[in-house]
Design an enzyme around this catalytic site. Structure first.
Site, PDB file in Angstrom:
ATOM      1  N   GLY A  98       0.821  -1.208   0.000  1.00 53.65           N
ATOM      2  CA  GLY A  98       0.000   0.000   0.000  1.00 53.65           C
ATOM      3  C   GLY A  98       0.851   1.252   0.000  1.00 53.65           C
ATOM      4  N   GLY A  99       0.541   2.187   0.907  1.00 55.26           N
ATOM      5  CA  GLY A  99       1.263   3.458   0.931  1.00 55.26           C
ATOM      6  C   GLY A  99       1.004   4.275  -0.318  1.00 55.26           C
ATOM      7  N   THR A 100       1.765   5.334  -0.471  1.00 54.83           N
ATOM      8  CA  THR A 100       1.592   6.191  -1.646  1.00 54.83           C
ATOM      9  C   THR A 100       1.873   5.433  -2.927  1.00 54.83           C
ATOM     10  OG1 THR A 100       2.171   8.180  -0.382  1.00 54.83           O
ATOM     11  CG2 THR A 100       2.368   8.300  -2.773  1.00 54.83           C
ATOM     12  N   ALA A 101       2.942   4.627  -2.951  1.00 49.85           N
ATOM     13  CA  ALA A 101       3.306   3.897  -4.172  1.00 49.85           C
ATOM     14  C   ALA A 101       2.189   2.954  -4.602  1.00 49.85           C
ATOM     15  CB  ALA A 101       4.606   3.132  -3.951  1.00 49.85           C
ATOM     16  N   LYS A 137       2.967  24.049  -3.043  1.00 46.36           N
ATOM     17  CA  LYS A 137       4.422  24.093  -3.166  1.00 46.36           C
ATOM     18  C   LYS A 137       4.777  24.751  -4.493  1.00 46.36           C
ATOM     19  CE  LYS A 137       8.523  21.227  -3.839  1.00 46.36           C
ATOM     20  NZ  LYS A 137       9.098  19.858  -3.870  1.00 46.36           N
ATOM     21  N   VAL A 142       1.887 -11.058   2.773  1.00 43.26           N
ATOM     22  CA  VAL A 142       2.321 -12.007   1.758  1.00 43.26           C
ATOM     23  C   VAL A 142       3.444 -12.857   2.353  1.00 43.26           C
ATOM     24  CG1 VAL A 142       3.443 -12.259  -0.492  1.00 43.26           C
ATOM     25  CG2 VAL A 142       1.623 -10.564  -0.173  1.00 43.26           C
ATOM     26  N   GLU A 153      14.853  17.393  -3.947  1.00 41.67           N
ATOM     27  CA  GLU A 153      14.091  17.652  -5.176  1.00 41.67           C
ATOM     28  C   GLU A 153      12.848  16.760  -5.327  1.00 41.67           C
ATOM     29  OE1 GLU A 153      14.367  20.213  -6.948  1.00 41.67           O
ATOM     30  OE2 GLU A 153      16.454  20.891  -7.010  1.00 41.67           O
ATOM     31  N   ILE A 212       7.670  10.586  -5.589  1.00 38.28           N
ATOM     32  CA  ILE A 212       6.274  10.439  -6.004  1.00 38.28           C
ATOM     33  C   ILE A 212       6.148  10.652  -7.505  1.00 38.28           C
ATOM     34  CG2 ILE A 212       3.957  11.428  -5.778  1.00 38.28           C
ATOM     35  CD1 ILE A 212       4.503  11.872  -2.835  1.00 38.28           C
TER      36      ILE A 212
END
Length: 520
Positions: A13-16, A82, A192, A354, A358
């Protein structure tokens, strides 16, 4: 090998994981009968890293495409605007004053691809203004704490280009709800335990510790399991190549810092301040600052690093916890193998300078969706194209991050000395820097459609850090001085206009949370 690919399993999961699932499900129209189905399985026991709080402007188009309401997203994720990054003390000064420069998100007022102002700035046609002030209005807008748009500006549209600062944990939770409720993504919760391969070396299924879903089969797999890389690195055995001989910062300390007052100004840019053995990030969300120190464990101790971070934050840091995060810098030698693609930290990780993490997830999932193979016999071609493209994107990202370290004049600690050693600089970057000593960077050095950091970005960093380009031998080539001066004047006039028109960052953020932007 002609069997169709109808089921995609995102592992992690997470953002990725959730951003990938959202992009794929929206592109496939997974909520419709007969479409490619997307399932995501995530562990209930592994916490989200939760410090990726900076984004690129491309995220706006992605959020719009997957059907996210900008105002709702900002409110739910404590998001703010931003407009770039400010780099503090990345250069030494003779009088020990603070050196600062900006890398704004808006390209120059007239893009350097069309008419570069850099050689005319080098010739002195900008009245000795710093490069970032001379060629773009956004630096001044950031310094004044102004937002990039008004409350009357439609959702996702911009007056000055922008991305977001956001709470990564809340962003993942927001995407979870959006994917399940609106995009047709199936959500499973389990650890998993192992991966099943077929006779051809393709992944057939993953097994879990959840007795109701002991085995989850699919036709294509997306590995978003972070540094463990259970699928691509583990089951398929794709090696990890370290980059610690180029980028030294392998540890981070992260801290959540409350605002002292409810009406405290919110910075409209990331503040990256260089220190003895690394740099601190300072990101303003609506209700707190995310502050952290990224450093090299070979050049300082954890104790000294925490002292540096607490000294930067000030007295308020005394009651705050600093969370330590080990960074495994490097990349997979393949990003895609067989019927498995890795995204996020499973694929590659470079330090957060930088904020490329994401973006690379977004770009990777978008390319996968655009070229998604519908049968297994199509995989080999798309796999080759993807690996070629992302090898380029990764190497270009590595070059750009290293640029910030290797052109500094700081020699006050071994960290900065080591960063400037020739053997730590990639050959591809050394070649460019050698050429740029006599020629301002131009569009032909940035001729690939998949350049993650474009010409304007390099110009802001190079000339923000006083890189010396001697154009005497080619000065006659640049004969459009009157036009250049006119454009410098236009930048100044635009800056003056925007300073009167744009609201303060906190003022706009609070209005967005209360009223929302008008729909396009």
């Amino acid at each position: 090998m002609t069997e169709s690919i109808d089921r995609v399993l995102v592992v992690g999961g997470g953002t990725a994981g959730w951003l990938s699932a959202a992009i794929l499900a929206r592109s496939f129209n997974s909520h419709l009968p007969g479409a490619v189905k997307v399932t995501l399985v995530e562990s209930p026991d592994i916490p989200i890293l939760g410090v990726g709080e900076g984004t690129w402007p491309t995220i706006r188009a992605t959020l719009k495409k997957i059907g996210v309401d900008e105002s709702e997203f900002m409110k739910e994720c404590d998001a703010t605007f931003k407009q770039g990054s400010e780099f503090v003390n990345w250069m030494a000064t003779d009088d020990y004053t603070t050196h600062r420069y900006f890398h704004p998100l808006s390209a120059v007022f007239h893009s350097a691809y069309d008419f570069s102002l850099a050689p005319y700035w080098l010739s002195g046609s900008a009245n000795d203004l710093p490069y970032d002030i001379a060629v773009a209005s956004q630096t001044a807008i950031c310094k004044m704490g102004l937002a990039p748009k008004k409350i009357t500006t439609p959702a996702y549209e911009a007056i000055q280009n922008y991305s977001y600062h956001l709470n990564a944990n809340k962003f993942a939770a927001f995407l979870t709800r959006h994917c399940v409720e609106k995009l047709g993504v199936e959500h499973l919760v389990a650890n998993v335990t192992d991966v099943e391969l077929d006779e051809a070396g393709f992944i057939r299924a993953v097994n879990t510790d959840n007795h109701t879903i002991e085995s989850i089969s699919a036709d294509f797999f997306v590995d978003c399991t972070g540094g463990r890389s259970i699928l691509l690195g583990g089951a398929l055995g794709v090696p990890w190549k370290k980059i610690d001989d180029v980028i030294f910062n392998d540890t981070a300390l992260a801290m959540q810092v409350p605002y002292q007052t409810s009406d405290a100004p919110i910075a409209t840019h990331t503040i990256a301040t260089a220190h003895d053995a690394g740099w601190t990030w300072d990101i303003g969300l609506s209700n707190r600052r995310g502050v952290g120190y990224v450093y090299s464990s070979q050049h300082t101790t954890d104790e000294k690093a925490e002292e540096t971070l607490r000294r930067y934050v000030g007295e308020s840091a005394d009651q705050l916890e600093a969370r330590k995060i080990k960074l495994n810098l490097g990349y997979r030698t393949q990003f895609w193998k067989s019927n498995c693609l890795a995204l996020g930290m499973s694929a590659a990780f470079i330090e957060p300078l930088e904020a490329s993490a994401i973006f690379l997830i977004d770009a990777g999932a978008t390319m996968l969706a655009a070229q998604f193979p519908r049968t297994k016999n199509e995989i080999a071609f798309v796999e080759k194209q993807y690996n070629k493209t992302f090898s380029l994107r990764w190497n270009k990202t590595l070059d750009f991050i290293k640029l910030h370290y290797c052109i500094t004049n700081r020699r006050d600690t071994e960290f900065w000395v080591d960063n400037c050693r020739e053997e730590t600089i990639p050959d591809s970057l050394k070649e460019k820097l050698s050429f740029w000593k006599k020629h301002p960077p131009g569009k032909y050095e940035f001729d690939n459609a998949f350049e993650p950091f474009v010409l304007d970005s390099y110009l802001f960093v190079l000339y923000g850090m006083n890189f010396e380009t001697d154009i005497k031998s080619i000065k006659a080539v640049y004969d459009r001085h009157a036009e250049a001066r006119k454009r410098f004047e236009e930048v100044t006039k635009l800056t003056q206009f925007l300073s009167r028109e744009l609201p303060k960052q906190r003022e706009l953020v609070e209005k967005v949370y209360q009223y929302g932007f008008p729909a396009i």
